[in-house]
Design a protein around this motif. Structure first.
Motif, PDB file in Angstrom:
ATOM      1  N   ASN A  15       0.819  -1.212   0.000  1.00 28.58           N
ATOM      2  CA  ASN A  15       0.000   0.000   0.000  1.00 28.58           C
ATOM      3  C   ASN A  15       0.855   1.267   0.000  1.00 28.58           C
ATOM      4  OD1 ASN A  15      -2.392  -1.434  -0.043  1.00 28.58           O
ATOM      5  ND2 ASN A  15      -2.674  -1.375   2.179  1.00 28.58           N
ATOM      6  N   HIS A  18       2.458   1.762  -3.402  1.00 31.00           N
ATOM      7  CA  HIS A  18       1.455   2.279  -4.334  1.00 31.00           C
ATOM      8  C   HIS A  18       1.192   3.766  -4.081  1.00 31.00           C
ATOM      9  CE1 HIS A  18      -2.086   2.434  -6.909  1.00 31.00           C
ATOM     10  NE2 HIS A  18      -2.753   2.983  -5.904  1.00 31.00           N
ATOM     11  N   ALA A  19       1.065   4.145  -2.811  1.00 34.84           N
ATOM     12  CA  ALA A  19       0.806   5.554  -2.480  1.00 34.84           C
ATOM     13  C   ALA A  19       1.945   6.450  -2.939  1.00 34.84           C
ATOM     14  CB  ALA A  19       0.574   5.701  -0.979  1.00 34.84           C
ATOM     15  N   THR A  21       4.297   5.885  -5.343  1.00 32.80           N
ATOM     16  CA  THR A  21       4.402   5.972  -6.797  1.00 32.80           C
ATOM     17  C   THR A  21       3.241   6.792  -7.368  1.00 32.80           C
ATOM     18  OG1 THR A  21       3.375   3.767  -6.959  1.00 32.80           O
ATOM     19  CG2 THR A  21       5.775   3.892  -7.115  1.00 32.80           C
ATOM     20  N   SER A  22       2.068   6.694  -6.749  1.00 27.00           N
ATOM     21  CA  SER A  22       0.939   7.506  -7.206  1.00 27.00           C
ATOM     22  C   SER A  22       1.216   8.987  -7.004  1.00 27.00           C
ATOM     23  CB  SER A  22      -0.336   7.105  -6.462  1.00 27.00           C
ATOM     24  OG  SER A  22      -0.727   5.786  -6.798  1.00 27.00           O
ATOM     25  N   ASP A  23       1.804   9.332  -5.861  1.00 24.88           N
ATOM     26  CA  ASP A  23       2.144  10.735  -5.598  1.00 24.88           C
ATOM     27  C   ASP A  23       3.212  11.231  -6.573  1.00 24.88           C
ATOM     28  OD1 ASP A  23       0.320  10.995  -3.576  1.00 24.88           O
ATOM     29  OD2 ASP A  23       1.780  10.816  -1.941  1.00 24.88           O
ATOM     30  N   ARG A  25       3.738  10.120  -9.640  1.00 21.68           N
ATOM     31  CA  ARG A  25       3.075  10.304 -10.938  1.00 21.68           C
ATOM     32  C   ARG A  25       2.292  11.610 -10.969  1.00 21.68           C
ATOM     33  NH1 ARG A  25       1.624   4.541 -10.731  1.00 21.68           N
ATOM     34  NH2 ARG A  25       2.866   3.406 -12.276  1.00 21.68           N
ATOM     35  N   LYS A  26       1.557  11.866  -9.917  1.00 20.55           N
ATOM     36  CA  LYS A  26       0.753  13.090  -9.837  1.00 20.55           C
ATOM     37  C   LYS A  26       1.640  14.321  -9.946  1.00 20.55           C
ATOM     38  CE  LYS A  26      -0.567  14.390  -5.794  1.00 20.55           C
ATOM     39  NZ  LYS A  26      -1.236  14.420  -4.464  1.00 20.55           N
ATOM     40  N   ILE A  56       7.223   4.226 -14.004  1.00 25.05           N
ATOM     41  CA  ILE A  56       6.927   5.653 -14.016  1.00 25.05           C
ATOM     42  C   ILE A  56       8.112   6.354 -14.693  1.00 25.05           C
ATOM     43  CG2 ILE A  56       5.524   5.578 -11.904  1.00 25.05           C
ATOM     44  CD1 ILE A  56       7.817   6.887 -10.416  1.00 25.05           C
TER      45      ILE A  56
END
Length: 223
Positions: A15, A18-19, A21-23, A25-26, A56
Motif C-alpha cells: 500500500n 502504491h501511495a 508511486t501515485s504521488d 506520478r501526480k 513511471i
C-alpha cells in the motif's frame, strides 16, 4: 494527519509503495521533475523493492536522503548504499540520486554547500519518513547537539547533527524542509511505535521531532 491501519506488514509495504508511486506520478503530471526524499534503516527496504519495478518516468525523479551518516556511499553504514541497492535498481535505476557525502570535509563543513545544492529540490515533492521509539525522525534526535538549529523556523535545508549515542556525525534535512514537503508519508510498525507517535503529538517538538514534521501527512501502520 491521516492514519491508515494495515492488516499486516506485507500489505502495508504494498500500500505504501502504491501511495508513493501515485504521488510521484501526480507530481510529474504538473512539474518537470519530482524530488523524492527517503530514509535509511531496515523498514523502507521492502518498500523500495516494490517501487523499483513500477513503471513511471523515473528519469525525472530526483532521489535524496532524509538524513545520512557521514561516511562514504560505499560504507556498510551508509544509507546511500541501501537506497542504491534496493530502490535505484530495475526500472528505478533511471532516477537521479543526490549524493551528500563529500570526501575530505566534515559534516559541519559540508552542510552549507549541501543546503545550497538542494535549493532547487524544495519543496520536496514526496517524502517518506520513519520514526524511532524515541520519537526521532530523519536524524533529528531529541536532545542531540545541533537539534535546536535544525528545528528552527529559519533552519537551513541541511544541518549537521551529532547524536551522542551514535558513532558518526550525521547530516539531516531540517524540520522546516521536511515539514514543507507536498506529500508526506510516515511508516511505523508495532504497538510501541504507535504509542510513541500518539505520545509525540502531545509533546513539544524539541522532545518529539516527528510531531513537528508529520502534521498534514499520512501515517501507515501495521502491528
Amino acid at each position: 494527519m491521516k492514519f491508515i491501519e494495515n492488516a499486516d506488514r506485507d500489505m502495508a509495504v504494498m500500500n505504501i509503495a502504491h501511495a508513493l508511486t501515485s504521488d510521484l506520478r501526480k507530481c510529474l503530471l504538473q512539474h518537470e521533475f519530482a524530488s523524492f526524499a527517503v530514509p535509511g534503516g531496515t523498514t523502507p527496504g521492502p518498500i523500495f523493492d516494490a517501487m523499483s519495478s513500477v513503471e513511471i518516468d523515473w528519469h525525472r525523479v530526483h532521489v535524496m536522503l532524509t538524513d545520512e551518516r557521514w561516511v562514504p556511499d560505499d560504507h556498510a553504514r551508509s544509507n546511500a548504499g541501501l537506497v542504491k541497492a534496493r530502490l535505484l535498481t530495475g526500472k528505478a535505476a533511471a532516477a537521479r540520486f543526490v549524493s551528500y557525502y563529500r570526501q575530505g570535509l566534515r559534516a559541519q563543513e559540508a552542510a552549507p554547500q549541501l543546503s545550497q545544492k538542494l535549493t532547487g529540490e524544495v519543496p520536496i515533492s514526496v517524502l517518506l519518513l520513519g520514526m524511532g521509539a524515541d520519537m526521532h525522525t530523519a536524524s533529528l534526535f531529541p536532545g542531540a547537539p545541533g537539534l535546536a538549529e535544525a528545528m528552527g523556523r529559519d533552519a537551513p535545508l541541511i544541518c549537521a547533527v551529532s547524536p551522542p549515542d551514535q558513532p558518526e556525525d550525521r547530516i539531516s534535512l531540517s524540520a522546516p524542509a521536511l515539514a514543507g514537503a507536498m506529500d508526506k508519508h510516515l511508516v511505523i510498525f508495532g504497538d510501541d511505535k504507535r504509542a510513541a507517535l500518539e505520545r509525540a503529538m502531545t509533546l513539544p517538538p524539541q522532545d518529539a521531532p516527528i510531531g513537528a514534521v508529520i502534521k498534514g501527512g499520512v501515517v501507515h501502520w501495521a502491528a
